[in-house]
Design an enzyme around this catalytic site. Structure first.
Site, PDB file in Angstrom:
ATOM      1  N   SER A 147       0.783  -1.228   0.000  1.00  0.00           N
ATOM      2  CA  SER A 147       0.000   0.000   0.000  1.00  0.00           C
ATOM      3  C   SER A 147       0.818   1.281   0.000  1.00  0.00           C
ATOM      4  O   SER A 147       0.603   2.182   0.814  1.00  0.00           O
ATOM      5  CB  SER A 147      -0.965   0.003   1.186  1.00  0.00           C
ATOM      6  OG  SER A 147      -1.879   1.049   1.014  1.00  0.00           O
ATOM      7  N   ASP A 151      -6.829   0.276   2.976  1.00  0.00           N
ATOM      8  CA  ASP A 151      -5.479   0.840   2.997  1.00  0.00           C
ATOM      9  C   ASP A 151      -5.453   2.238   3.602  1.00  0.00           C
ATOM     10  O   ASP A 151      -4.598   2.571   4.419  1.00  0.00           O
ATOM     11  CB  ASP A 151      -4.908   0.895   1.578  1.00  0.00           C
ATOM     12  CG  ASP A 151      -4.818  -0.475   0.943  1.00  0.00           C
ATOM     13  OD1 ASP A 151      -5.086  -1.472   1.647  1.00  0.00           O
ATOM     14  OD2 ASP A 151      -4.492  -0.555  -0.252  1.00  0.00           O
TER      15      ASP A 151
HETATM   16  P1  ADP Z   1       0.658  -0.502  -3.798  1.00  0.00           P
HETATM   17  O1  ADP Z   1      -0.299   0.449  -3.178  1.00  0.00           O
HETATM   18  O2  ADP Z   1       0.368  -1.917  -3.472  1.00  0.00           O
HETATM   19  O3  ADP Z   1       2.082  -0.171  -3.531  1.00  0.00           O
HETATM   20  P2  ADP Z   1      -0.494   0.580  -6.195  1.00  0.00           P
HETATM   21  O4  ADP Z   1      -0.454   0.139  -7.614  1.00  0.00           O
HETATM   22  O5  ADP Z   1      -1.811   0.714  -5.537  1.00  0.00           O
HETATM   23  O6  ADP Z   1       0.461  -0.410  -5.387  1.00  0.00           O
HETATM   24  O7  ADP Z   1       0.222   1.980  -6.064  1.00  0.00           O
HETATM   25  C1  ADP Z   1       1.511   2.173  -6.597  1.00  0.00           C
HETATM   26  C2  ADP Z   1       1.587   3.526  -7.293  1.00  0.00           C
HETATM   27  O8  ADP Z   1       1.613   4.581  -6.314  1.00  0.00           O
HETATM   28  C3  ADP Z   1       2.857   3.724  -8.078  1.00  0.00           C
HETATM   29  O9  ADP Z   1       2.745   3.194  -9.380  1.00  0.00           O
HETATM   30  C4  ADP Z   1       2.996   5.246  -8.102  1.00  0.00           C
HETATM   31  O10 ADP Z   1       2.177   5.803  -9.098  1.00  0.00           O
HETATM   32  C5  ADP Z   1       2.425   5.643  -6.754  1.00  0.00           C
HETATM   33  N1  ADP Z   1       3.511   5.832  -5.767  1.00  0.00           N
HETATM   34  C6  ADP Z   1       3.774   5.100  -4.680  1.00  0.00           C
HETATM   35  N2  ADP Z   1       4.842   5.579  -3.995  1.00  0.00           N
HETATM   36  C7  ADP Z   1       5.267   6.659  -4.690  1.00  0.00           C
HETATM   37  C8  ADP Z   1       6.333   7.605  -4.509  1.00  0.00           C
HETATM   38  N3  ADP Z   1       7.194   7.505  -3.495  1.00  0.00           N
HETATM   39  N4  ADP Z   1       6.447   8.590  -5.426  1.00  0.00           N
HETATM   40  C9  ADP Z   1       5.590   8.693  -6.463  1.00  0.00           C
HETATM   41  N5  ADP Z   1       4.585   7.851  -6.669  1.00  0.00           N
HETATM   42  C10 ADP Z   1       4.418   6.826  -5.810  1.00  0.00           C
HETATM   43 MG    MG Z   2      -2.377   0.591  -3.558  1.00  0.00          MG
END
Ligand code: ADP
Ligand code: MG
Length: 393
Positions: free
Chosen positions: A123, A167
């Site tokens: 998340s 989440d």
């Molecule tokens: P999860 O929530 O399981 O990690 P998701 O697909 O829901 O996976 O979310 C991931 C997305 O969140 C990434 O592709 C990106 O767009 C965004 N994201 C997460 N962390 C960052 C960050 N540190 N900087 C920029 N975007 C981020």
């Molecule tokens: Mg997510």
């Protein structure tokens, strides 16, 4: 460290404040949140941090340390932002939802730095949304209970992921040293203490199969179709949350096969959350582990959101001495497994699971220790993690 990065990016660190929101690992209750059922996540000390200070130019600037990219917009136009289909839609979507909910969006410089691995089912997205929301709200009084919903709305309506509330809710309301039992319909949260002598480890399969996005949508549609079938028998059924085990057993033979298996996963998974909480209160680790494995098998065969890598990690884990149970966690098709271990065996577990996974898939898994951390808040100094908002009841 985040202040240094901020200074490098914006040439100042005057008035900078830092807000933190954690990622999470879900112990049990998978794909139940958008069916308005029960989930039991713990927040992690992996978190997203947002450093922020007012900006003199009328604009909101966001910069991600992980993406090395920025986006900016006129603060006064936050209510009319369009999605641009990259990571910046998360902060922009949050700004839009806050604005539309009547909060002021002031011009600010924001720098994002996250330790939550992206797209691994821990998340990172909700951690990003909630930390940005706190930074954007800054000194405004806000209703903590609305915060998860507003962040979720950003993800659903702006980013376009039809996610449930788990989440964002746990990122706001998690308790230290406890899991959080969430009723995703009433939005009540209850801290659930975990037995002393266990450790929770997340193992990252390091894969993310493209199927995930479309399957997620398809599952939500299949669940809606299942609700229609059950509603014909019992008009009080508004979501799969309302289907009892007895009703499931009665109706299942007449439900189309695929729809029936999806419904069976959700109904039994809600039941498993309840049983898991009871087992945790009795410190019955064997039972907790068993329920995790049952959850995985149900996700693998009934809900069909697992994959070869996750199945292998679970099968391997439960063959290691001192492991009570394991299951995939998060949406599926890759990402992480969550593992319940006897305290003291984690080193051996790490070595064995890494070696086996490397041998089978040629990939080195990342492994995270999961210490149940508190929910989101402002960091008063860079070391201290603040107390989270009071729990809704
Ligand atoms: P999860 O929530 O399981 O990690 P998701 O697909 O829901 O996976 O979310 C991931 C997305 O969140 C990434 O592709 C990106 O767009 C965004 N994201 C997460 N962390 C960052 C960050 N540190 N900087 C920029 N975007 C981020
Ligand atoms: Mg997510």
């Amino acid at each position: 460290m985040i202040r240094e990065a901020f200074r490098r990016q914006y040439g100042t660190d005057q008035g900078v404040r830092v807000f933190r929101a954690p990622g999470r690992v879900n112990l049990i209750g998978e794909h139940t949140d958008y069916n308005l059922g029960f989930v039991l996540p713990v927040a992690l000390d992996l978190a997203c941090y947002v450093a922020a200070t007012p900006s003199p130019d009328g604009r909101v600037h966001v910069y991600s340390e992980e993406k090395h990219e920025s986006r900016e917009w006129l603060a006064a136009e936050s209510g009319a932002l369009p999605p641009v289909h990259n990571w910046s839609d998360y902060p922009a979507g949050v700004a839009r939802e806050l604005f539309r909910a009547g909060y002021a969006i002031e011009p600010q410089l924001l720098l994002i730095h996250s330790t939550v691995p992206e797209g691994s089912g821990l998340s990172s997205s909700a951690a990003l949304e909630v930390s940005c929301a706190l930074a954007l709200l800054r000194d405004q009084k806000f209703d903590a209970l609305r915060l998860p919903e507003l962040c979720r709305a950003a993800e659903v309506a702006f980013v376009g992921t039809p996610c449930g509330i788990m989440d964002q809710f746990v990122s706001v309301f998690a308790r230290p040293n406890a899991a959080l039992l969430i009723d995703c319909r009433t939005l009540e949260g209850q801290a659930v203490g975990l037995p002393q002598n266990v450790e929770i480890l997340a193992v990252n399969s390091m894969v993310k199969h493209a199927l995930g996005q479309s399957a997620y949508k398809q599952r939500t549609e299949e669940c809606a179709a299942a609700v229609d079938v059950f509603r014909q028998i019992d008009p009080a059924v508004a979501s799969l949350r309302d289907v009892s085990v007895a009703l499931l057993e009665k109706v299942l033979p007449s439900v189309p096969h695929v729809i029936g298996r999806r419904a069976r996963h959700v109904v039994m998974e809600n039941e498993r959350v309840r049983l898991f909480v009871n087992a945790s209160c009795r410190a019955d680790l064997e039972r907790m582990g068993q329920l995790m494995v049952e959850s995985h098998l149900s996700l693998q065969h009934d809900y069909e959101v697992s994959c070869a890598e996750l199945d292998f990690l679970v099968d391997t884990a439960i063959g290691i001495e001192g492991v009570f149970g394991a299951r995939m966690t998060g949406g599926g098709f890759g990402g992480c497994t969550v593992n319940l271990l006897q305290r003291g065996v984690s080193e051996r577990f790490r070595l064995e699971i890494t070696a086996e996974y490397q041998q089978r898939f040629g990939i080195t898994p990342q492994i995270y220790e999961c210490h149940p951390a508190p929910g989101a808040g402002e960091l008063k100094n860079s070391e201290k993690i603040p107390d989270p908002a009071p729990l809704p009841r």
